[in-house]
Design a protein around this motif. Structure first.
Motif: not given
Length: 211
Positions: A62-69
């Motif tokens: 998760l730490s590699k792909f998570c993006q909060v919009n």
């Protein structure tokens, strides 16, 4: 099974059927549910405005792909002596019984607890706000609770963390869902439910201004 799609659909069903406040849709979970809480905040932050992860760091994947919009908030409660999800990160080791013997099943890798807080602090662009030790609920227990909070003063996003120095893999002031032998001793220092509900009450998504 697409768990995130299921939870999003459940929230949308509630919105359609009941007069709920769409600015106050939150999620919380313990252990595997804590990991799912974080994933939902990554992938469905258009619906869920905040979440609380108990006994779970942030998974390495998760730490590699998570993006909060969208502006969200997140909180953590973690026991430093958790022997299922390691405080320093690494392989999750899930206990199970086989032939009267407790064995461990690999459950994926996580980053450390401190790196998890830093990860979300960076994602939400939060600044340091406060750090303190909280009083114990039961003065006869020798645990210590370290509380830290961070905030983005523009979006009002928050990151809260409660670290129980002697805590195990449990929901503090809750109940054993297996046994103390497998998941650590019961903690009566922190009322997790009370703190989580208070956090949710303070983290509604603000309505945009109408010009």
């Amino acid at each position: 099974t697409d768990d995130v799609y299921f939870l999003k659909s459940l929230a949308l069903l509630f919105q359609a059927r009941y007069p709920i406040d769409e600015k106050r849709i939150h999620i919380a979970g313990i252990s595997n549910g804590g990991f799912m809480t974080q994933r939902v905040l990554c992938e469905a932050n258009d619906i869920f405005v905040s979440g609380f992860s108990v006994a779970a760091n942030t998974s390495l994947n998760l730490s590699k792909f998570c993006q909060v919009n969208h502006p969200i908030s997140i909180g953590f409660i973690f026991g430093k002596r958790d022997d299922v999800v390691p405080y320093d990160g690494g392989e999750v080791k899930i206990p199970y019984q086989e032939g009267g013997t407790t064995k461990r099943l690999a459950g994926g890798e996580t980053i450390s607890f401190q790196d998890s807080i830093l990860f979300w602090k960076k994602q939400l662009q939060c600044e340091f706000e406060t750090k303190k030790r909280l009083p114990k609920m039961n003065r006869f227990w020798g645990q210590e609770i370290r509380f830290e909070s961070f905030i983005n003063r523009v979006t009002n996003s928050k990151v809260h963390s409660y670290l129980i120095e002697d805590g195990g893999h449990i929901w503090p002031h809750g109940f054993y869902y297996v046994s103390e032998k497998n998941y650590g001793y019961f903690s009566d220092d922190l009322d997790a439910t009370k703190h989580i509900l208070k956090f949710f009450a303070e983290t509604a998504r603000e309505q945009p201004e109408v010009n």
